[in-house]
Design a protein around this motif. Structure first.
Motif, PDB file in Angstrom:
ATOM      1  N   GLN A 107      43.361  47.411  29.972  1.00 48.76           N
ATOM      2  CA  GLN A 107      43.365  47.656  31.453  1.00 48.76           C
ATOM      3  C   GLN A 107      42.168  48.102  32.264  1.00 48.76           C
ATOM      4  N   LYS A 113      39.788  50.282  34.217  1.00 51.30           N
ATOM      5  CA  LYS A 113      39.967  51.718  34.987  1.00 51.30           C
ATOM      6  C   LYS A 113      39.068  52.007  36.136  1.00 51.30           C
ATOM      7  N   LEU A 114      39.820  52.303  36.988  1.00 53.30           N
ATOM      8  CA  LEU A 114      39.057  52.544  38.308  1.00 53.30           C
ATOM      9  C   LEU A 114      38.245  53.583  38.274  1.00 53.30           C
ATOM     10  N   ARG A 139      49.883  48.349  40.478  1.00 54.65           N
ATOM     11  CA  ARG A 139      48.583  47.688  41.051  1.00 54.65           C
ATOM     12  C   ARG A 139      47.541  47.713  39.905  1.00 54.65           C
ATOM     13  N   PRO A 140      47.208  48.736  39.199  1.00 50.23           N
ATOM     14  CA  PRO A 140      46.421  48.419  37.945  1.00 50.23           C
ATOM     15  C   PRO A 140      46.487  47.312  36.965  1.00 50.23           C
ATOM     16  N   SER A 196      43.964  44.198  36.357  1.00 47.01           N
ATOM     17  CA  SER A 196      43.540  43.888  35.234  1.00 47.01           C
ATOM     18  C   SER A 196      43.686  42.327  34.977  1.00 47.01           C
ATOM     19  N   GLN A 218      38.851  50.146  46.229  1.00 43.72           N
ATOM     20  CA  GLN A 218      38.830  49.967  44.951  1.00 43.72           C
ATOM     21  C   GLN A 218      39.075  48.379  44.690  1.00 43.72           C
ATOM     22  N   TYR A 219      39.994  47.852  45.506  1.00 45.00           N
ATOM     23  CA  TYR A 219      40.769  46.491  45.256  1.00 45.00           C
ATOM     24  C   TYR A 219      39.949  45.618  46.284  1.00 45.00           C
TER      25      TYR A 219
END
Length: 536
Positions: free
Chosen positions: A10, A12-13, A430-431, A435, A473-474
């Motif tokens: 996954q 990691k932001l 969302r994560p 990913s 972040q996206y």
């Protein structure tokens, strides 16, 4: 033998900067609240802790006054240890002597009683006054001396062996509901606050008139002497006055509360002032510019509060708040790992202020790398002896891994990229979606996952892009996905009303973001013009 299939890691932001200040983080670290309810349903009118003394160890108790009883709570366990109920009416201002052996309290009848803490026996009773005594305070240095403030408009000084008061101070013209001894070297000075809207200073060695008087804005509810011994804090109505007794004038007026401020105390070794009011708010102020730095809201009006300290260094341990509904709230600051983080925070702040933050970061990274290398050496020495050691995969290892793998991981392993993306979006995490999209981009399979879709399968992807494109972040991955979708389906957008609406929503969202970006660029341009002048 083929290597074992692992789930997709996954993404990691990067952690966003906290919106909380270090002070807010510190005061929010008081957690694990315990609530005690007064058995009489009376409000918690007073909370106190014995003052520190060079000749006595820090006390194990703090004192709570409620109804016709005074309660002693353990600082270590936060549990009720003892209750003293030998009062004829409502008890006020229960105070422990600094050696924690004797407790004194006044009551509604005007009586003042001293109790032996261990046996709860009455050591002394004074009934010289006939009106309620709301304040009793021990002298910070003398073990037999104490003061009282009474509704008969007097301030009195008492000696434990004597049967009557030894000094009576007269000058107030209304109820005297607050008082204390001055901190520092001037412990013979008594401070009192009255409903006649004045704060007076008295010399306890004489029975004369007040040596200094300050006029306040209303009935004085509480007075507090700061550790320096040169500053007094007094609350009246919703205002807190900072009074300088050296210059004999007010220094500052705090007006952050909406209703009457009922309680004052100091915290953090005297560097913070904590206030509580009938608006249910507890507020924390720094004692240099008297700015509010933190606060919290309680469910009922606050009648009393105290920051309970522990150890010889008097570190903040609990926040005890007494409310009008009879509830006592005790919040505790956790220790152990949290204290380690607090020390790291202080070191980082010191390095930042000293301009050595880069050096601090390098040392921190070097230490982390050193620890990691140590773990690797121990791991190699214990499990993998030799450079060409074989890695043996047990026969049932893969089946166990397959059970743990998510549906999108299995789809990715089977190169069913569109199915993997659909499952990730359906999870509404969302994560996970980020990913999967990142992995598709890495494998150059993003186009394959998006092509050959119909209206129903394309709609969730467009909706996800619209919902997340404004998040920094996206943004990058959303831009790539939307560009690929436009490249694949631009000629078919008009044929579907649902897809057209989603594309319009995405367009409007991007348009808003562009406007905000332009405003930010304009602001940066103005700041660039100002920076040379500031530097000069």
């Amino acid at each position: 033998m083929a290597a074992e299939v692992q789930p997709i890691a996954q993404v990691k932001l990067a952690a966003r900067p906290s919106s909380l200040s270090p002070e807010q983080i510190y005061w929010r670290s008081f957690k694990t609240p315990v609530k005690h309810t007064s058995p009489t349903k009376h409000g918690i009118t007073h909370i106190s802790q014995p003052a520190s003394s060079a000749t006595a160890n820090p006390s194990d108790y703090f004192v709570v006054s409620t109804g016709a009883r005074v309660q002693l709570y353990s600082i270590k366990t936060r549990k009720l240890v003892k209750t003293i109920t030998r009062f004829d009416d409502i008890a006020y201002s229960g105070e422990l002597r600094h050696d924690s052996r004797v407790l004194v309290a006044g009551d509604e009848t005007g009586a003042i009683q001293a109790f032996d803490v261990n046996s709860r026996a009455i050591l002394k009773t004074w009934k010289e006054q006939k009106q309620p005594v709301h304040v009793t305070k021990w002298h910070p240095k003398e073990t037999t001396s104490l003061m009282s403030c009474c509704d008969d408009r007097t301030v009195r000084l008492w000696d434990l062996p004597s049967d009557n008061s030894i000094v009576t101070l007269r000058g107030h013209t209304d109820y005297v509901r607050s008082g204390c001894f001055l901190s520092g070297q001037n412990s013979n000075i008594i401070v009192s606050g009255s409903y006649d809207q004045t704060v007076k200073l008295w010399d306890s060695r004489t029975a004369g008139s007040a040596v200094m008087t300050f006029q306040h804005v209303g009935s004085v509810e509480e007075v507090l002497s700061m550790p320096s011994g040169t500053t007094i804090v007094a609350s009246a109505e919703n205002r807190v006055a900072i009074l300088d007794i050296v210059a004999a004038k007010p220094l500052h007026m705090i007006t952050n509360h909406q209703k009457t401020v009922t309680s004052l105390c100091i915290a953090s070794q005297g560097s913070r002032l904590v206030t509580g009011g009938l608006d249910g708010h507890m507020k924390v102020f720094e004692t240099v510019g008297w700015n509010v730095v933190a606060g919290s809201k309680y469910a009922a009006p606050i009648l009393s509060l105290q920051v309970i300290t522990t150890g010889t260094s008097r570190e903040d341990k609990h926040i005890a708040v007494g409310m009008s509904d009879g509830n006592l709230s005790i919040k505790t600051r956790l220790s152990g790992e949290q204290k380690v983080r607090e020390r790291e925070r202080q070191k980082e702040m010191e390095a930042l202020l000293a301009g050595r933050i880069e050096e601090h970061d390098r040392k921190k990274a070097k230490l982390a790398k050193k620890r990691g290398a140590g773990w690797e050496r121990r791991l190699r020495g214990r499990d993998f002896n030799g450079e060409d050691a074989d890695i043996i995969i047990e026969g049932n290892a893969r089946s166990q891994t397959d059970k743990k793998m998510k549906v999108w991981d299995r789809a990715m392993h089977a190169q069913k990229f569109a199915e993997a993306l659909d499952h990730a979006i359906a999870s509404k995490q969302r994560p996970i979606v980020l990913s999967i999209l990142t992995e598709l981009r890495y494998r150059s399979a993003l186009r394959a996952a998006l092509e050959n879709r119909n209206e129903s399968t394309l709609q969730p992807i467009l909706h996800w892009v619209w919902a997340n494109i404004s998040s920094t972040q996206y943004t990058q991955i959303c831009v790539q996905v939307s560009m690929t979708i436009m490249d694949l389906y631009s000629q078919h957008v008009g044929s579907s009303q649902t897809i057209s609406k989603l594309v319009d929503k995405l367009y409007n969202q991007v348009k808003e973001d562009v406007v905000r970006s332009q405003q930010a660029i304009m602001t940066k341009g103005m700041l660039d013009l100002l920076l040379p002048d500031i530097a000069a």
